[in-house]
Write a protein that holds these residues in place. Structure first.
Motif, short mmCIF file in Angstrom:
data_model
loop_
_atom_site.label_atom_id
_atom_site.label_comp_id
_atom_site.label_asym_id
_atom_site.label_seq_id
_atom_site.Cartn_x
_atom_site.Cartn_y
_atom_site.Cartn_z
N UNK A 317 0.82 -1.22 0.00
CA UNK A 317 0.00 0.00 0.00
C UNK A 317 0.85 1.26 0.00
N UNK A 318 2.01 1.20 0.68
CA UNK A 318 2.87 2.38 0.77
C UNK A 318 3.87 2.48 -0.38
N UNK A 319 4.01 1.42 -1.16
CA UNK A 319 5.04 1.38 -2.19
C UNK A 319 4.47 1.68 -3.57
N UNK A 320 5.29 2.34 -4.38
CA UNK A 320 4.90 2.56 -5.78
C UNK A 320 5.71 1.69 -6.73
N UNK A 321 6.46 0.70 -6.17
CA UNK A 321 7.27 -0.19 -7.00
C UNK A 321 6.47 -1.42 -7.43
N UNK A 322 6.82 -1.94 -8.58
CA UNK A 322 6.14 -3.13 -9.10
C UNK A 322 6.43 -4.34 -8.23
N UNK A 323 7.69 -4.53 -7.90
CA UNK A 323 8.10 -5.70 -7.12
C UNK A 323 8.36 -5.31 -5.67
N UNK A 324 7.55 -5.85 -4.77
CA UNK A 324 7.72 -5.61 -3.34
C UNK A 324 8.14 -6.92 -2.69
N UNK A 325 8.64 -6.81 -1.47
CA UNK A 325 9.10 -8.01 -0.77
C UNK A 325 8.59 -8.01 0.66
N UNK A 326 8.91 -9.07 1.35
CA UNK A 326 8.55 -9.19 2.75
C UNK A 326 9.27 -8.14 3.59
N UNK A 327 10.44 -7.70 3.11
CA UNK A 327 11.27 -6.77 3.87
C UNK A 327 10.96 -5.31 3.59
N UNK A 328 10.60 -4.98 2.35
CA UNK A 328 10.46 -3.57 2.02
C UNK A 328 9.53 -3.39 0.83
N UNK A 329 9.31 -2.12 0.51
CA UNK A 329 8.46 -1.78 -0.62
C UNK A 329 9.17 -1.83 -1.94
N UNK A 330 10.42 -2.29 -1.95
CA UNK A 330 11.18 -2.44 -3.19
C UNK A 330 12.03 -3.70 -3.07
N UNK A 331 11.87 -4.60 -4.01
CA UNK A 331 12.66 -5.82 -4.02
C UNK A 331 14.11 -5.46 -4.27
N UNK A 332 14.99 -5.88 -3.38
CA UNK A 332 16.41 -5.55 -3.48
C UNK A 332 17.05 -6.27 -4.67
N UNK A 333 17.94 -5.59 -5.42
CA UNK A 333 18.61 -6.25 -6.55
C UNK A 333 19.32 -7.54 -6.15
N UNK A 334 19.90 -7.56 -4.95
CA UNK A 334 20.56 -8.79 -4.49
C UNK A 334 19.55 -9.92 -4.33
N UNK A 335 18.34 -9.59 -3.84
CA UNK A 335 17.29 -10.61 -3.72
C UNK A 335 16.89 -11.13 -5.09
#
Length: 424
Positions: A317-335
């Motif tokens: 809900x708080x993120x404007x990114x396509x890919x979200x994760x359990x940790x944050x609103x942006x999937x980390x490139x390392x993930x």
């Protein structure tokens, strides 16, 4: 461990969190429990100032890499306090008001980073943050009292320190670039230092890195560029780790667009033009371009965005990114890379190339292998080099031409069939 922390760990197990996640939460909260027992405040009384004090205590008292303080300890603490909010034991999460990077890095580095955050893409910001965190950790273990005290020779020592940690030449160069830009800011903009020692550092001339051979190699590395074929891509989707819908979409999207993992992580929802099947990309060196995808991606996008799968994440809900994760609103490139590596392992098409200086295994099929696969398949399908270079965001055609040698057999077969004396 605190009773509430134990309840939080049980909740994580009930929600079927990955065992590695539970281990990270457990060890991080054990450290927090140790600290809170020395304080005059209870867990429910903690505010942002207490969290910042805890981070400084961890830096002084624990042999935890600064990067892990951010990615593991603080992340676990934030999830723990979010749980307390859900249980109505506290009204707000104190971690929400803590900038963990600013809490870790040097004050001068924080001033520079504030300007970077206002002007650079998310992937660039993440790299600068990590670079400054690592530099801070090194600086705080040296005898110099301020950044101005470091000579060019001492800054070369930092680059050598990075090499000794097992980083390849390109990585050392990129990480040192964050240091150089920090010093440039302090000298040119902030007027904090009279001289810029980083100006006199040339890592190539000092024989610390070789710009002609920028990637770390091993005798076990294959001669050809590792790329993912269409069949391998399908196998990876079938065997990708969870969450399956998100990761299937990730693999297919990267295969169809040739995006770098940082670019895939940076995709915002308003970058998507689903009607025209286009994605606006802010790429390397902050250069914008448009990439395209096929109708075959529509179903996965629809399931992820319209079927409620993305909304299942607390951050959605708080993120404007396509890919979200359990940790944050942006999937980390390392993930992202971890997903690709594991999907290839599960599909039994993965192989280990070498072990780096940090003892980490390096694998043949990575996120970049999908990008290579996009390039090779596009050339096989008849795309011209110039168009491919534009779509991939290459600054030089020479970079794109490297893929031509991977389709020699295809070119030979086409010549025999369509050449002047061909069979057609």
């Amino acid at each position: 461990m605190l009773r509430s922390a134990e309840a939080f760990i049980r909740e994580c197990r009930d929600r079927d969190y990955a065992e590695s996640t539970i281990e990270t939460h457990t060890s991080s909260l054990e450290v927090f429990s140790e600290w809170i027992e020395t304080q005059e405040v209870s867990v429910t009384e903690c505010r942002a100032s207490e969290i910042e004090e805890f981070i400084q205590w961890v830096k002084r008292r624990k042999s935890i890499p600064y990067g892990n303080i951010r990615s593991d300890v603080f992340w676990s603490l934030k999830k723990y306090f979010a749980y307390l909010v859900e249980e109505e034991e506290i009204h707000q999460n104190p971690c929400d008001h803590v900038d963990i990077v600013d809490c870790i890095i040097l004050d001068d580095a924080s001033r520079y980073l504030q300007r970077t955050r206002a002007t650079k893409a998310e992937g660039t910001i993440q790299n600068r943050e990590l670079g400054l965190i690592q530099f801070t950790e090194w600086v705080e273990n040296q005898t110099e009292e301020s950044l101005e005290d470091f000579t060019p020779l001492r800054l070369e020592d930092y680059a050598i320190h990075l090499k000794q940690k097992g980083y390849g030449d390109t990585t050392v160069k990129d990480k040192f670039a964050a240091v150089s830009m920090l010093y440039q800011f302090l000298h040119d903009k902030a007027n904090v230092i009279d001289e810029n020692p980083a100006e006199e550092v040339n890592l190539n001339q000092a024989d610390i890195v070789d710009y002609r051979n920028p990637t770390k190699k091993s005798d076990k590395l294959a001669e050809d560029i590792p790329y993912v074929t269409r069949e391998q891509k399908e196998a990876m989707k079938e065997h990708c780790p969870g969450p399956k819908t998100r990761n299937e979409l990730l693999i297919e999207l990267m295969w169809q667009t040739g995006l770098r993992r940082e670019e895939a992580a940076d995709i915002a929802l308003d970058n998507l033009d689903r009607e025209n099947r286009e994605i606006q990309i802010r790429g390397k060196n902050d250069k914008n371009r448009i990439v395209f995808y096929q109708p075959t991606l529509d179903t996965l996008l629809q399931i992820w965005l319209d079927g409620g799968y993305r909304q299942c994440y607390n951050w959605a809900e708080k993120s404007d990114h396509l890919f979200v994760s359990e940790r944050s609103g942006r999937l980390n490139p390392h993930q992202i890379n971890q997903v690709i590596v594991k999907a290839a392992k599960n599909a039994d098409i993965q192989s280990k190339m070498y072990t780096d200086g940090n003892g980490q295994n390096r694998y043949k099929i990575t996120a970049h292998s999908l990008r290579h696969g996009f390039a090779v398949q596009s050339l096989k399908n008849g795309m011209d080099i110039k168009t491919l270079a534009d779509i991939m965001g290459h600054e030089s055609l020479d970079t794109t031409k490297q893929y031509l040698r991977l389709i020699t057999d295809d070119l030979r077969e086409r010549y025999r069939k369509y050449g002047p004396e061909g069979t057609v």
